[in-house]
Design a protein around this motif. Structure first.
Motif, PDB file in Angstrom:
ATOM      1  N   ASP A 181       1.328   8.348 -22.536  1.00  0.00           N
ATOM      2  CA  ASP A 181       2.055   7.297 -23.231  1.00  0.00           C
ATOM      3  C   ASP A 181       1.861   6.007 -22.448  1.00  0.00           C
ATOM      4  OD1 ASP A 181       3.839   6.512 -25.356  1.00  0.00           O
ATOM      5  OD2 ASP A 181       5.408   6.318 -23.844  1.00  0.00           O
ATOM      6  N   ALA A 182       1.162   5.032 -23.059  1.00  0.00           N
ATOM      7  CA  ALA A 182       0.939   3.736 -22.416  1.00  0.00           C
ATOM      8  C   ALA A 182       2.066   2.789 -22.804  1.00  0.00           C
ATOM      9  CB  ALA A 182      -0.411   3.163 -22.825  1.00  0.00           C
ATOM     10  N   VAL A 183       2.423   1.911 -21.873  1.00  0.00           N
ATOM     11  CA  VAL A 183       3.558   1.016 -22.051  1.00  0.00           C
ATOM     12  C   VAL A 183       3.086  -0.425 -21.887  1.00  0.00           C
ATOM     13  CG1 VAL A 183       5.805   0.361 -21.094  1.00  0.00           C
ATOM     14  CG2 VAL A 183       5.120   2.753 -21.121  1.00  0.00           C
ATOM     15  N   GLY A 184       3.686  -1.315 -22.667  1.00  0.00           N
ATOM     16  CA  GLY A 184       3.331  -2.722 -22.546  1.00  0.00           C
ATOM     17  C   GLY A 184       4.357  -3.596 -23.223  1.00  0.00           C
ATOM     18  N   ALA A 185       3.959  -4.829 -23.406  1.00  0.00           N
ATOM     19  CA  ALA A 185       4.834  -5.803 -24.054  1.00  0.00           C
ATOM     20  C   ALA A 185       4.022  -6.555 -25.090  1.00  0.00           C
ATOM     21  CB  ALA A 185       5.398  -6.770 -23.025  1.00  0.00           C
ATOM     22  N   ASN A 186       4.694  -7.050 -26.101  1.00  0.00           N
ATOM     23  CA  ASN A 186       4.067  -7.883 -27.107  1.00  0.00           C
ATOM     24  C   ASN A 186       3.705  -9.198 -26.429  1.00  0.00           C
ATOM     25  OD1 ASN A 186       3.509  -9.704 -29.160  1.00  0.00           O
ATOM     26  ND2 ASN A 186       5.045  -8.828 -30.533  1.00  0.00           N
ATOM     27  N   LEU A 187       2.418  -9.456 -26.222  1.00  0.00           N
ATOM     28  CA  LEU A 187       1.996 -10.636 -25.471  1.00  0.00           C
ATOM     29  C   LEU A 187       2.311 -11.936 -26.194  1.00  0.00           C
ATOM     30  CD1 LEU A 187      -1.389  -9.437 -23.982  1.00  0.00           C
ATOM     31  CD2 LEU A 187       0.851  -9.466 -22.923  1.00  0.00           C
ATOM     32  N   SER A 188       2.376 -11.902 -27.525  1.00  0.00           N
ATOM     33  CA  SER A 188       2.717 -13.128 -28.249  1.00  0.00           C
ATOM     34  C   SER A 188       4.219 -13.392 -28.236  1.00  0.00           C
ATOM     35  CB  SER A 188       2.200 -13.076 -29.683  1.00  0.00           C
ATOM     36  OG  SER A 188       2.768 -11.991 -30.377  1.00  0.00           O
ATOM     37  N   ASN A 189       5.030 -12.337 -27.985  1.00  0.00           N
ATOM     38  CA  ASN A 189       6.477 -12.510 -27.891  1.00  0.00           C
ATOM     39  C   ASN A 189       7.047 -11.455 -26.936  1.00  0.00           C
ATOM     40  OD1 ASN A 189       9.148 -13.090 -28.175  1.00  0.00           O
ATOM     41  ND2 ASN A 189       9.296 -12.496 -30.316  1.00  0.00           N
ATOM     42  N   PRO A 190       6.967 -11.698 -25.616  1.00  0.00           N
ATOM     43  CA  PRO A 190       7.419 -10.713 -24.632  1.00  0.00           C
ATOM     44  C   PRO A 190       8.885 -10.317 -24.769  1.00  0.00           C
ATOM     45  CG  PRO A 190       6.155 -12.442 -23.563  1.00  0.00           C
ATOM     46  CD  PRO A 190       6.372 -12.865 -24.980  1.00  0.00           C
ATOM     47  N   MET A 191       9.688 -11.155 -25.392  1.00  0.00           N
ATOM     48  CA  MET A 191      11.101 -10.827 -25.553  1.00  0.00           C
ATOM     49  C   MET A 191      11.328  -9.800 -26.663  1.00  0.00           C
ATOM     50  SD  MET A 191      12.119 -12.504 -23.068  1.00  0.00           S
ATOM     51  CE  MET A 191      13.859 -12.208 -23.174  1.00  0.00           C
ATOM     52  N   ASP A 192      10.264  -9.440 -27.377  1.00  0.00           N
ATOM     53  CA  ASP A 192      10.341  -8.441 -28.445  1.00  0.00           C
ATOM     54  C   ASP A 192      10.713  -7.060 -27.914  1.00  0.00           C
ATOM     55  OD1 ASP A 192      10.148  -9.176 -31.055  1.00  0.00           O
ATOM     56  OD2 ASP A 192       8.035  -8.659 -31.278  1.00  0.00           O
ATOM     57  N   GLY A 193      10.492  -6.846 -26.649  1.00  0.00           N
ATOM     58  CA  GLY A 193      10.798  -5.548 -26.058  1.00  0.00           C
ATOM     59  C   GLY A 193       9.545  -4.766 -25.729  1.00  0.00           C
ATOM     60  N   GLN A 194       9.759  -3.605 -25.212  1.00  0.00           N
ATOM     61  CA  GLN A 194       8.698  -2.729 -24.728  1.00  0.00           C
ATOM     62  C   GLN A 194       7.967  -2.059 -25.885  1.00  0.00           C
ATOM     63  OE1 GLN A 194       9.662  -0.283 -21.298  1.00  0.00           O
ATOM     64  NE2 GLN A 194       9.076   1.498 -22.495  1.00  0.00           N
ATOM     65  N   ILE A 195       6.648  -1.902 -25.723  1.00  0.00           N
ATOM     66  CA  ILE A 195       5.816  -1.179 -26.680  1.00  0.00           C
ATOM     67  C   ILE A 195       5.373   0.111 -26.004  1.00  0.00           C
ATOM     68  CG2 ILE A 195       3.643  -1.190 -27.943  1.00  0.00           C
ATOM     69  CD1 ILE A 195       3.837  -4.251 -27.979  1.00  0.00           C
ATOM     70  N   ASN A 196       5.509   1.237 -26.693  1.00  0.00           N
ATOM     71  CA  ASN A 196       5.034   2.537 -26.203  1.00  0.00           C
ATOM     72  C   ASN A 196       4.043   3.079 -27.213  1.00  0.00           C
ATOM     73  OD1 ASN A 196       6.802   2.828 -23.892  1.00  0.00           O
ATOM     74  ND2 ASN A 196       8.437   3.099 -25.378  1.00  0.00           N
ATOM     75  N   LYS A 197       2.871   3.508 -26.753  1.00  0.00           N
ATOM     76  CA  LYS A 197       1.857   4.072 -27.637  1.00  0.00           C
ATOM     77  C   LYS A 197       1.289   5.342 -27.013  1.00  0.00           C
ATOM     78  CE  LYS A 197       1.317   0.563 -30.631  1.00  0.00           C
ATOM     79  NZ  LYS A 197       1.342   0.621 -32.052  1.00  0.00           N
ATOM     80  N   PRO A 198       1.330   6.466 -27.745  1.00  0.00           N
ATOM     81  CA  PRO A 198       0.671   7.664 -27.260  1.00  0.00           C
ATOM     82  C   PRO A 198      -0.842   7.506 -27.376  1.00  0.00           C
ATOM     83  CG  PRO A 198       1.589   8.042 -29.448  1.00  0.00           C
ATOM     84  CD  PRO A 198       2.002   6.666 -29.025  1.00  0.00           C
ATOM     85  N   PHE A 199      -1.575   8.078 -26.438  1.00  0.00           N
ATOM     86  CA  PHE A 199      -3.033   7.938 -26.440  1.00  0.00           C
ATOM     87  C   PHE A 199      -3.689   9.237 -25.993  1.00  0.00           C
ATOM     88  CE2 PHE A 199      -1.764   6.981 -22.158  1.00  0.00           C
ATOM     89  CZ  PHE A 199      -2.697   7.649 -21.398  1.00  0.00           C
ATOM     90  N   THR A 200      -4.961   9.382 -26.377  1.00  0.00           N
ATOM     91  CA  THR A 200      -5.831  10.460 -25.903  1.00  0.00           C
ATOM     92  C   THR A 200      -7.204   9.883 -25.690  1.00  0.00           C
ATOM     93  OG1 THR A 200      -4.626  12.109 -27.194  1.00  0.00           O
ATOM     94  CG2 THR A 200      -6.801  12.739 -26.402  1.00  0.00           C
ATOM     95  N   VAL A 201      -7.763  10.088 -24.508  1.00  0.00           N
ATOM     96  CA  VAL A 201      -9.112   9.650 -24.182  1.00  0.00           C
ATOM     97  C   VAL A 201      -9.887  10.892 -23.755  1.00  0.00           C
ATOM     98  CG1 VAL A 201     -10.553   8.231 -22.670  1.00  0.00           C
ATOM     99  CG2 VAL A 201      -8.315   7.382 -23.422  1.00  0.00           C
ATOM    100  N   THR A 202     -11.027  11.119 -24.413  1.00  0.00           N
ATOM    101  CA  THR A 202     -11.899  12.228 -24.048  1.00  0.00           C
ATOM    102  C   THR A 202     -13.247  11.631 -23.672  1.00  0.00           C
ATOM    103  OG1 THR A 202     -10.778  13.670 -25.607  1.00  0.00           O
ATOM    104  CG2 THR A 202     -12.933  14.402 -24.808  1.00  0.00           C
ATOM    105  N   VAL A 203     -13.733  11.961 -22.490  1.00  0.00           N
ATOM    106  CA  VAL A 203     -14.991  11.394 -21.999  1.00  0.00           C
ATOM    107  C   VAL A 203     -15.714  12.434 -21.149  1.00  0.00           C
ATOM    108  CG1 VAL A 203     -13.910  10.349 -19.964  1.00  0.00           C
ATOM    109  CG2 VAL A 203     -16.021   9.365 -20.889  1.00  0.00           C
ATOM    110  N   SER A 204     -17.058  12.428 -21.250  1.00  0.00           N
ATOM    111  CA  SER A 204     -17.868  13.289 -20.398  1.00  0.00           C
ATOM    112  C   SER A 204     -18.277  12.507 -19.167  1.00  0.00           C
ATOM    113  CB  SER A 204     -19.130  13.752 -21.131  1.00  0.00           C
ATOM    114  OG  SER A 204     -18.765  14.590 -22.196  1.00  0.00           O
ATOM    115  N   CYS A 205     -18.197  13.159 -18.023  1.00  0.00           N
ATOM    116  CA  CYS A 205     -18.534  12.503 -16.764  1.00  0.00           C
ATOM    117  C   CYS A 205     -19.183  13.540 -15.862  1.00  0.00           C
ATOM    118  CB  CYS A 205     -17.279  11.906 -16.130  1.00  0.00           C
ATOM    119  SG  CYS A 205     -17.642  10.727 -14.825  1.00  0.00           S
ATOM    120  N   SER A 206     -20.487  13.456 -15.749  1.00  0.00           N
ATOM    121  CA  SER A 206     -21.187  14.465 -14.931  1.00  0.00           C
ATOM    122  C   SER A 206     -21.374  13.999 -13.512  1.00  0.00           C
ATOM    123  CB  SER A 206     -22.547  14.778 -15.552  1.00  0.00           C
ATOM    124  OG  SER A 206     -23.291  13.609 -15.780  1.00  0.00           O
TER     125      SER A 206
END
Length: 160
Positions: free
Chosen positions: A135-160
């Protein structure tokens, strides 16, 4: 608490921009010997935020580099903003040290630095494939007073 999150997110966003805006003219990196550095790109990569593909991300631009006890995943810019950046430990059970991504013009992050934890991330490994979920966390950059933004994420990558 919101000020700490907004500050940490801003700091991470600034770091991503500085890294992304540096040019080869500014500093020529010294390549590590092949035994210490491994680079993979594109194949088997998926980046989902809120269950959907990260808009504007060219999956062929995503690369994974193992060097100096770290695994670094990065991508090309999305709409003029840095796309994706992840730093993990290169251990049997890797840990995410930092993650930054731009989603809908907002900087989202995961970090655990100097006792300040923002967001969450877990890593699972299957051979050369790393799957990072959380779960990544951030703020609305155009209106930081809007409150916290939480977004679930999945990243899959191959790395040999």
């Amino acid at each position: 608490m919101n000020r700490v999150i907004a500050g940490a997110t801003g700091l991470l966003a600034t770091a991503l921009v500085v890294v992304g805006c540096s040019s080869e003219k500014d500093s020529a990196p010294t390549p590590a010997p092949a035994a210490q550095q491994s680079v993979s790109t594109g194949s088997g990569t998926a980046v989902k935020v809120d269950g959907k593909d990260l808009p504007g991300l060219d999956l062929n631009s995503v690369s994974c580099v193992k060097q100096g006890g770290k695994i670094t995943v990065g991508s090309a810019a999305i709409g003029g903003q840095q796309g994706l950046g992840i730093v993990m430990t290169d251990e049997a059970t890797p840990k995410v040290e930092s993650l930054g991504m731009f989603v809908d013009g907002n900087a989202l992050s995961v970090s655990d630095t100097m006792g300040v934890k923002v967001g969450s991330a877990e890593v699972s490994v299957d051979g050369d494939t790393y799957t990072i979920t959380g779960d990544a966390v951030g703020a609305n950059l155009s209106n930081p007073m809007d409150g916290q933004i939480n977004k679930p994420f999945t990243v899959t990558v191959s790395c040999s």
